[in-house]
Motif scaffolding. Structure first.
Motif, PDB file in Angstrom:
ATOM      1  N   CYS A 230       8.772  48.968  58.033  1.00 53.33           N
ATOM      2  CA  CYS A 230       9.182  49.539  56.759  1.00 53.33           C
ATOM      3  C   CYS A 230       9.016  48.486  55.647  1.00 53.33           C
ATOM      4  O   CYS A 230       9.449  47.345  55.810  1.00 53.33           O
ATOM      5  CB  CYS A 230      10.635  49.986  56.857  1.00 53.33           C
ATOM      6  SG  CYS A 230      11.367  50.500  55.306  1.00 53.33           S
ATOM      7  N   CYS A 233      12.935  47.625  54.382  1.00 50.87           N
ATOM      8  CA  CYS A 233      13.938  46.951  55.208  1.00 50.87           C
ATOM      9  C   CYS A 233      13.299  46.103  56.306  1.00 50.87           C
ATOM     10  O   CYS A 233      14.011  45.414  57.034  1.00 50.87           O
ATOM     11  CB  CYS A 233      14.926  47.959  55.792  1.00 50.87           C
ATOM     12  SG  CYS A 233      14.204  49.041  57.029  1.00 50.87           S
ATOM     13  N   HIS A 265      10.846  54.134  56.003  1.00 49.66           N
ATOM     14  CA  HIS A 265      11.652  55.122  56.728  1.00 49.66           C
ATOM     15  C   HIS A 265      11.813  56.370  55.875  1.00 49.66           C
ATOM     16  O   HIS A 265      12.063  56.267  54.680  1.00 49.66           O
ATOM     17  CB  HIS A 265      13.040  54.550  57.054  1.00 49.66           C
ATOM     18  CG  HIS A 265      13.036  53.525  58.126  1.00 49.66           C
ATOM     19  ND1 HIS A 265      13.059  52.183  57.860  1.00 49.66           N
ATOM     20  CD2 HIS A 265      12.992  53.658  59.480  1.00 49.66           C
ATOM     21  CE1 HIS A 265      13.039  51.526  59.017  1.00 49.66           C
ATOM     22  NE2 HIS A 265      12.990  52.386  60.005  1.00 49.66           N
ATOM     23  N   GLU A 268      14.854  56.507  53.586  1.00 53.25           N
ATOM     24  CA  GLU A 268      14.811  55.697  52.367  1.00 53.25           C
ATOM     25  C   GLU A 268      13.923  56.337  51.305  1.00 53.25           C
ATOM     26  O   GLU A 268      14.202  56.275  50.117  1.00 53.25           O
ATOM     27  CB  GLU A 268      14.277  54.295  52.688  1.00 53.25           C
ATOM     28  CG  GLU A 268      15.332  53.407  53.309  1.00 53.25           C
ATOM     29  CD  GLU A 268      14.710  52.291  54.136  1.00 53.25           C
ATOM     30  OE1 GLU A 268      14.468  51.231  53.555  1.00 53.25           O
ATOM     31  OE2 GLU A 268      14.461  52.491  55.337  1.00 53.25           O
TER      32      GLU A 268
HETATM   33 ZN   LIG Z   1      13.461  50.988  56.162  1.00 50.62          ZN
END
Ligand SMILES: [Zn+2]
Length: 325
Positions: A230, A233, A265, A268
């Motif tokens: 990702c 993150c 993700h 998100e």
């Molecule tokens: Zn993420």
């Protein structure tokens, strides 16, 4: 050109660029003319301010909810119709509990229990049209154009049947011309790219978000061990949780460009919507693009586009204008 339509042409052409009210007003009148039956016995055609206000709300709603276009040069004091529209959009999102935009025409305010707020918004817009727009539009620089009549309390606009039918007959020309002028105004007020495409897409009900799967091949080059991570993150993403995200929001860019796309993700992605990317994100994206370019096979269209983006520093440029706009 027909002399009646010529007057409309001149009024639209000579509008001052204070805000876009006159564009919305004239477009709504032309749109209402489409409903007139040519065989009507009536000698005058009447449009009610409530009906006109609904159409104005439709235009502003769609331009705002998809692209957040600014409708006047004054950033500190936005036009009040925009304030009303944005309040209604905010209540709509609160009811829906999500941030996916929806076209005005598809919303059932009644079943959302927003009918009162909706009616109130239409009333307030009608009031602004009554006070500021209806008479100004046909009296530029103190010269009166007798293109329609307003009744004494300005609740209804009256047309001769012949004139109203001319609006209908020339509606294609008038819509195109109004949109052209409206776009020119928006280009003066907004830093965002592709404004004429945005205006047209709204009008043609053609705002497609195409699948971003075709970018996977390129984006995968960043993850040589096959573990996609990702962008935000830095955790590994399961296939079921994978989405491709526009770092600078799609609503601003209105375009899918490899230089602006990353894996993230799903969760998100749906949360962030029109969030402003941080400077740190922007720097990481610039570095990612340099690395990605290095790993891509040259001599493809995507490669050339990424190369131009890196050389011309699109990431920083569009981010700066997104922040400023
Ligand atoms: Zn993420």
């Amino acid at each position: 050109m027909d002399s009646y339509i010529k007057q409309w042409h001149d009024l639209i052409l000579n509008c001052n660029f204070d805000n876009t009210y006159k564009m919305a007003w004239s477009k709504a009148l032309v749109e209402l003319s489409l409903n007139i039956n040519e065989d009507t016995e009536k000698e005058t055609i009447a449009f009610d301010f409530g009906e006109i206000a609904k159409l104005c709300l439709k235009y502003y709603w769609n331009q705002t909810i998809y692209f957040d276009l600014i409708q006047s040069p004054s950033f500190k004091k936005p036009p009040e119709v925009m304030t009303f529209t944005k309040e209604l959009i905010k209540e709509f999102f609160q009811k829906k509990g999500k941030v996916q935009p929806v076209r005005f025409e598809r919303i059932d305010f009644h079943s959302l229990k927003l009918e009162e707020q909706y009616k109130e918004t239409v009333k307030k817009i009608a009031n602004t049209l009554r006070q500021d727009v209806c008479w100004r539009f046909k009296n530029p620089n103190g010269i009166a154009y007798e293109i329609y009549d307003l009744n004494s309390n300005r609740r209804i606009v009256h047309f001769n049947k012949q004139d109203a039918l001319k609006l209908k007959e020339h509606s294609d020309f008038l819509f195109t011309f109004i949109n052209y002028r409206w776009t020119q105004m928006l280009e003066g007020f907004n830093y965002s790219p592709r404004i004429s495409r945005k205006v047209r897409a709204i009008d043609e009900d053609n705002i497609k978000r195409s699948s971003l799967k075709k970018f996977h091949t390129h984006l995968d080059l960043m993850f040589e061990d096959g573990q996609r991570k990702c962008f935000y993150c830095n955790e590994v993403i399961d296939d079921t949780d994978l989405s491709v995200d526009h770092v600078i929001p799609w609503s601003y860019m209105f375009s899918d460009d490899l230089w602006n796309l990353v894996y993230c993700h799903k969760e998100e992605n749906s949360q962030k919507s029109n969030r402003l990317p941080s400077e740190e994100d922007i720097i990481r994206l610039e570095n990612r693009n340099i690395l990605l370019l290095d790993r891509m096979e040259p001599k493809s269209c995507d490669y050339d586009q990424l190369q131009i983006a890196v050389e011309k520093d699109y990431v920083k440029k569009f981010w700066t204008s997104f922040k400023g706009g």
